[in-house]
Enzyme design. Structure first.
Site, mmCIF file in Angstrom:
data_model
loop_
_atom_site.group_PDB
_atom_site.id
_atom_site.type_symbol
_atom_site.label_atom_id
_atom_site.label_comp_id
_atom_site.label_asym_id
_atom_site.label_seq_id
_atom_site.Cartn_x
_atom_site.Cartn_y
_atom_site.Cartn_z
ATOM 1 N N GLN A 100 0.849 -1.191 0.000
ATOM 2 C CA GLN A 100 0.000 0.000 0.000
ATOM 3 C C GLN A 100 0.886 1.244 0.000
ATOM 4 O O GLN A 100 1.729 1.390 0.883
ATOM 5 C CB GLN A 100 -0.855 -0.028 1.277
ATOM 6 N N GLY A 101 0.692 2.122 -0.954
ATOM 7 C CA GLY A 101 1.552 3.309 -1.076
ATOM 8 C C GLY A 101 0.798 4.607 -0.851
ATOM 9 O O GLY A 101 0.504 5.336 -1.795
ATOM 10 N N SER A 149 1.667 6.647 2.367
ATOM 11 C CA SER A 149 2.544 7.553 3.117
ATOM 12 C C SER A 149 3.751 8.009 2.307
ATOM 13 O O SER A 149 4.315 7.251 1.512
ATOM 14 C CB SER A 149 3.044 6.857 4.384
ATOM 15 N N SER A 168 4.171 -1.572 4.109
ATOM 16 C CA SER A 168 4.243 -2.875 4.798
ATOM 17 C C SER A 168 4.414 -3.991 3.785
ATOM 18 O O SER A 168 3.705 -4.028 2.771
ATOM 19 C CB SER A 168 2.949 -3.139 5.581
ATOM 20 N N GLU A 223 -10.416 -0.987 5.259
ATOM 21 C CA GLU A 223 -9.290 -1.251 6.159
ATOM 22 C C GLU A 223 -9.694 -1.040 7.615
ATOM 23 O O GLU A 223 -9.501 -1.904 8.461
ATOM 24 C CB GLU A 223 -8.132 -0.312 5.789
ATOM 25 N N ASN A 234 -4.817 7.038 15.652
ATOM 26 C CA ASN A 234 -6.069 7.161 16.399
ATOM 27 C C ASN A 234 -6.424 8.629 16.679
ATOM 28 O O ASN A 234 -7.596 8.969 16.826
ATOM 29 C CB ASN A 234 -5.992 6.339 17.690
#
Ligand SMILES: Cc1cc2nc3c(=O)[nH]c(=O)nc-3n(C[C@H](O)[C@H](O)[C@H](O)COP(=O)(O)OP(=O)(O)OC[C@H]3O[C@@H](n4cnc5c(N)ncnc54)[C@H](O)[C@@H]3O)c2cc1C
Length: 386
Positions: free
Chosen positions: A125-126, A128, A160, A243, A369
């Site tokens: 997953q890209g 950030s 990740s 997600e 969060n």
């Protein structure tokens, strides 16, 4: 709401349980954040896929079983109960897969979903970037149109399992004059394309599954655009909903941790400590509450509903519960919690310390969060924007 399972669902559970009990590896696989472990996990995924268990709610033509999301929850319960390996392609099957179902063209679905189900193609997953974490709308990596290609330039980070992945989905700025949420496009990028460099990042535990990804004029076909050009934010928010709100962390994962926590408490005869007893009971109750809440979400989705801002409530709940369960386990174990598995006195200590290190990241990944609390304040409670 009828909380009983139908005879068909009971039969489905029995079939899943029988297959898993016969096929789950007897010994845990090496971590999927290592090269050896990533290969072992791909082999496991191929086996799951060959038996039709990779992603049960997907249509059969894409590698699924044509089941629904309730059956997926049942499958997950059996999956965790039998101690099956963690899913190396979770970014693909749980996040991109449902997004492709919603926004993909028939050609994109046929091209990407079956190889995702089998983990022949593992996804990273890209989102950030070094200057765009919580503030994802600050994305700077550009993808400028050149004929029937986009030319990518810039950098993503914290991908990740990026070190061992084949493809990356991400948001890129296709309109260089745009600002914030506008002018971003959702692209599917092969990590072996010329001009793409993947550099592993060592994690707290020393493993190197994380990666930063550099783009130096890498060319990606326009056919790899998911959803409309310039409207990638909307597509990415659907991915984030899956997600945070449902798929990344199914309740079975936490029910299993709660069961192990209760067993640890009993084994260590920690019953004399009333505070500890209460903490263990609270973890167990909350894992059951999360399960019921997820059944409610799935019932709503099956009735035609969509995941919305309430996904942020969900994400805070599961990440804080996971952390609390691991902290409680460390309290039960006392100083022994710090023993590494190979230490002579480590019998019965299990992998709670390792789990705790990962649980610490729960309040950060999938959007911190603090950011989820901002979403709740603004979009659910209607408080003034920041
Ligand atoms: C285990 C793990 C896996 C990850 N996997 C991926 C992945 O696969 N792909 C990917 O793209 N990214 C991934 N990430 C990155 C993750 O999404 C970011 O770390 C996260 O979004 C926070 O961004 P940041 O690290 O830049 O922190 P910052 O955005 O710099 O935030 C620093 C602190 O400031 C707080 N903060 C920032 N803005 C606000 C605000 N407006 N209001 C209140 N508080 C605020 C944050 O909550 C945080 O506590 C992963 C991270 C971890 C830990």
């Amino acid at each position: 709401m009828d909380l009983r399972y139908t005879p068909e669902q009971d039969a489905f559970r029995a079939e899943a349980r029988a297959w898993l009990e016969a096929n789950v590896p007897a010994e845990p696989l090496p971590s999927f954040d290592t090269l050896e472990g990533s290969l072992a996990h791909r082999r496991w995924e191929a086996k799951l896929d060959a038996a039709g268990w990779a992603m049960v709610p997907w249509p059969v033509e894409y590698g699924g079983r044509g089941a629904n999301l309730l059956e997926w929850l049942i499958f997950e319960e059996e999956y965790y109960r039998t101690g099956a390996p963690r899913r190396i392609n979770q970014n693909g099957i749980f996040l991109l897969g449902p997004t492709l179902m919603e926004f993909g063209t028939p050609e994109q679905k046929a091209r990407f979903l079956p190889k995702m189900a089998s983990s022949e193609e593992v996804w990273a997953q890209g989102w950030s970037e070094p200057n765009a974490g919580s503030d994802m709308a600050a994305i700077q990596t550009t993808a400028l149109r050149d004929g029937d290609h986009f030319v990518l330039r810039g950098q993503k980070t914290w991908a990740s399992r990026g070190a061992f992945a084949d493809w990356l989905f991400g948001l890129f700025r296709t309109d260089p004059d745009s600002e914030r949420h506008k002018g971003l496009t959702f692209l599917l990028v092969p990590l072996d394309a010329p001009g793409v460099t993947v550099r592993p990042i060592a994690q707290l535990d020393g493993e190197t599954g994380f990666a930063e990804v550099f783009f130096d004029d890498a060319r990606v076909p326009v056919a790899n655009r998911l959803g409309p050009e310039g409207d990638g934010w909307k597509v990415a928010m659907a991915t984030a909903g899956f997600e945070r709100g449902l798929m990344l962390r199914s309740p079975a994962r936490f029910q299993e941790t709660a069961r192990r926590l209760v067993a640890l408490y009993r084994e260590n005869q920690a019953g004399a400590d009333a505070l500890l007893r209460e903490a263990v009971a609270r973890c167990w109750v909350e894992s059951e509450a999360y399960t019921l809440e997820t059944y409610r979400t799935v019932s709503r989705l099956l009735a035609g509903g969509k995941i919305g801002a309430e996904a942020s409530l969900n994400k805070i709940f599961w990440s804080e519960l996971d952390l609390r369960m691991h902290e409680t386990a460390l309290r039960i174990l006392g100083p022994r919690a710090e023993l590494l598995p190979e230490a002579p006195a480590a019998r019965g200590v299990g992998d709670w310390l390792d789990g705790h290190l990962f649980a610490l990241s729960g309040p950060i990944y999938a959007g911190t969060n603090e950011i989820q609390r901002n979403v709740i304040a603004e979009r659910i409670l209607g408080l003034p924007r920041e």
